[in-house]
Design an enzyme around this catalytic site. Structure first.
Site, PDB file in Angstrom:
ATOM      1  N   ARG A 107       0.810  -1.121   0.090  1.00  0.00           N
ATOM      2  CA  ARG A 107       0.092   0.227   0.148  1.00  0.00           C
ATOM      3  C   ARG A 107       1.104   1.256   0.011  1.00  0.00           C
ATOM      4  O   ARG A 107       1.700   1.416   0.781  1.00  0.00           O
ATOM      5  CB  ARG A 107      -0.907  -0.238   1.139  1.00  0.00           C
ATOM      6  CG  ARG A 107      -1.533   1.372   1.572  1.00  0.00           C
ATOM      7  CD  ARG A 107      -2.710   1.309   2.436  1.00  0.00           C
ATOM      8  NE  ARG A 107      -3.875   0.708   2.081  1.00  0.00           N
ATOM      9  CZ  ARG A 107      -4.950   0.719   2.601  1.00  0.00           C
ATOM     10  NH1 ARG A 107      -5.320   1.685   3.593  1.00  0.00           N
ATOM     11  NH2 ARG A 107      -6.015   0.067   1.938  1.00  0.00           N
ATOM     12  N   HIS A 134      -7.581   0.919  -6.200  1.00  0.00           N
ATOM     13  CA  HIS A 134      -7.752  -0.149  -4.982  1.00  0.00           C
ATOM     14  C   HIS A 134      -8.285  -1.091  -5.532  1.00  0.00           C
ATOM     15  O   HIS A 134      -9.503  -1.348  -5.139  1.00  0.00           O
ATOM     16  CB  HIS A 134      -8.426   0.742  -3.917  1.00  0.00           C
ATOM     17  CG  HIS A 134      -8.368  -0.119  -2.547  1.00  0.00           C
ATOM     18  ND1 HIS A 134      -7.494  -0.830  -2.414  1.00  0.00           N
ATOM     19  CD2 HIS A 134      -9.113   0.438  -1.548  1.00  0.00           C
ATOM     20  CE1 HIS A 134      -7.610  -1.150  -0.949  1.00  0.00           C
ATOM     21  NE2 HIS A 134      -8.549  -0.726  -0.560  1.00  0.00           N
ATOM     22  N   GLN A 137     -10.124  -3.927  -3.228  1.00  0.00           N
ATOM     23  CA  GLN A 137     -11.314  -3.699  -2.598  1.00  0.00           C
ATOM     24  C   GLN A 137     -12.434  -3.832  -3.586  1.00  0.00           C
ATOM     25  O   GLN A 137     -13.509  -4.533  -3.268  1.00  0.00           O
ATOM     26  CB  GLN A 137     -11.236  -2.204  -2.265  1.00  0.00           C
ATOM     27  CG  GLN A 137     -12.579  -1.611  -1.718  1.00  0.00           C
ATOM     28  CD  GLN A 137     -13.085  -2.381  -0.426  1.00  0.00           C
ATOM     29  OE1 GLN A 137     -12.145  -1.964   0.479  1.00  0.00           O
ATOM     30  NE2 GLN A 137     -14.027  -2.646  -0.199  1.00  0.00           N
ATOM     31  N   ASP A 225     -17.732   6.802  -0.561  1.00  0.00           N
ATOM     32  CA  ASP A 225     -16.404   6.798   0.095  1.00  0.00           C
ATOM     33  C   ASP A 225     -16.099   8.240   0.781  1.00  0.00           C
ATOM     34  O   ASP A 225     -16.778   9.059   0.537  1.00  0.00           O
ATOM     35  CB  ASP A 225     -15.273   6.407  -1.016  1.00  0.00           C
ATOM     36  CG  ASP A 225     -14.137   6.012  -0.371  1.00  0.00           C
ATOM     37  OD1 ASP A 225     -13.912   5.911   0.804  1.00  0.00           O
ATOM     38  OD2 ASP A 225     -12.838   5.948  -1.256  1.00  0.00           O
ATOM     39  N   CYS A 266     -16.240   1.285   1.211  1.00  0.00           N
ATOM     40  CA  CYS A 266     -15.155   0.504   1.595  1.00  0.00           C
ATOM     41  C   CYS A 266     -14.883   0.321   3.069  1.00  0.00           C
ATOM     42  O   CYS A 266     -13.913  -0.474   3.311  1.00  0.00           O
ATOM     43  CB  CYS A 266     -13.967   0.690   0.341  1.00  0.00           C
ATOM     44  SG  CYS A 266     -13.254   2.499   0.792  1.00  0.00           S
ATOM     45  N   ARG A 294     -13.016  -8.922   1.898  1.00  0.00           N
ATOM     46  CA  ARG A 294     -11.638  -8.693   1.726  1.00  0.00           C
ATOM     47  C   ARG A 294     -10.925  -9.924   1.944  1.00  0.00           C
ATOM     48  O   ARG A 294     -10.151 -10.232   0.936  1.00  0.00           O
ATOM     49  CB  ARG A 294     -11.193  -7.314   2.498  1.00  0.00           C
ATOM     50  CG  ARG A 294     -11.874  -6.047   2.030  1.00  0.00           C
ATOM     51  CD  ARG A 294     -11.577  -5.712   0.615  1.00  0.00           C
ATOM     52  NE  ARG A 294     -10.223  -5.369   0.707  1.00  0.00           N
ATOM     53  CZ  ARG A 294      -9.483  -4.430   1.119  1.00  0.00           C
ATOM     54  NH1 ARG A 294      -9.788  -3.254   1.765  1.00  0.00           N
ATOM     55  NH2 ARG A 294      -8.110  -4.310   0.861  1.00  0.00           N
TER      56      ARG A 294
END
Ligand code: CP
Ligand code: NVA
Length: 308
Positions: A107, A134, A137, A225, A266, A294
């Site tokens: 990340r 991402h 996700q 988000d 998310c 996930r």
């Protein structure tokens, strides 16, 4: 090298295979304790490095638990504590880590860091979020949508708010899995044209709609988000909030979607900002299934990367 860098860089049939495997592995674990080993233990003998240059709860824990359930071992590394954060090049770091571990998840901030890691590693690299995308996700999100509502192909997904990294991976997924997406948000925060055009080129409908009520009309899935991502400067926070307030997902906005429309996020969420608690905790919300998935989706991604 089977890196998992972005959804549009992986063949749709391979993506579908990962989701099928994720579902099967999830079903096989039903009712078992979180720390119980999967029966097949496909990662026995594998060492996985999980590198974080930004904070994380879900990515960190789900990858770590996923590797352990499959019989592998992990090391969780903070970018700051590594020489990477003190001037060693990404290329050298990639070459060194490849001598110790079988798989790298990172990340990071810039997409170029991820790419340089992948270009120089001799083991697979997984994108655990960059400023631009991402993908892990959204694999979990597609799994979640299909668990609740059947095939995602042909569905209408509406993204409300900032056209950010998570939105970009949703656009990639629209092209690969064949669903339509509406972005509703202010012009200054539109997703990059490259993501929009890339999805359109694959034959799906991508609309940009300034009016949130029109955007959400007849949605099968409504997604929100955070209004300020980890890479966004805090100095833009107030301006972003002012621009994004009309796009808050609340009960009135959800009422414009289909009655059984799913609400997704998310996480982490900012209750009362991009979404109200009423929606987050309401009957249409699948946010905690998303978080759980996930784990299952990434286990399948790791198996694909390692060919096991
Ligand atoms: N959704 C997500 O990636 O969460 P974390 O930042 O907690 O990993
Ligand atoms: N868009 C958010 C997602 C966090 C998981 C961020 O990048 O901070």
């Amino acid at each position: 090298m089977p890196h998992f860098l972005d959804i549009h860089k992986t063949d749709p049939a391979e993506l579908r295979g990962m989701l099928t495997q994720a579902s099967a592995m999830k079903a096989a674990r039903a009712g078992r304790s979180k720390g119980a080993l999967d029966e097949t233990m496909p990662l026995v003998g594998k060492m996985v490095a999980l590198i974080f240059e930004k904070p994380s709860t879900r990515t960190r824990v789900s990858f770590d638990v996923g590797v352990r359930q499959m019989g592998g071992q992990t090391m969780v590394l903070s970018g700051n504590d590594m020489q990477l954060g003190h001037g060693e090049t990404i290329a050298d770091t990639a070459r060194v880590l490849s001598r110790y571990v079988d798989l790298i998840m990172i990340r990071t901030f810039e997409e170029t860091t991820l790419q340089e890691m992948a270009d120089n590693a001799t083991v697979p690299v997984i994108n655990g979020l960059t400023n631009r995308t991402h993908p892990c996700q959204i694999m979990a999100d597609i799994l979640t949508i299909e668990e609740h509502r059947g095939p995602v192909a042909g569905k209408k997904v509406v993204w409300c708010g900032d056209g950010n990294n998570v939105c970009a991976s949703f656009l990639h997924a629209a092209g690969q899995f064949g669903f339509d997406l509406v972005f509703t948000g202010p012009e200054t925060l539109d997703p990059e044209a490259e993501f929009v055009e890339g999805a359109r080129a694959k034959g799906v409908s991508i609309e940009i709609e300034r009016d949130p009520e029109r955007g959400v009309a007849d949605a099968d899935v409504v997604v929100a988000d955070t209004w300020v991502s980890m890479h966004d400067s805090q100095t833009t926070k107030e301006r972003r909030h002012n621009q994004l307030r009309p796009y808050q997902v609340n009960a009135a906005l959800m009422a414009r979607a289909k009655p059984d429309a799913l609400f997704m996020h998310c996480l982490p969420a900012h209750r009362g900002e991009e979404v109200t608690s009423e929606v987050m905790d309401g009957p249409n919300s699948v946010i905690f299934d998303e978080a759980e998935n996930r784990l299952h989706a990434q286990k399948a991604i790791m198996r694909w990367c390692l060919g096991v």
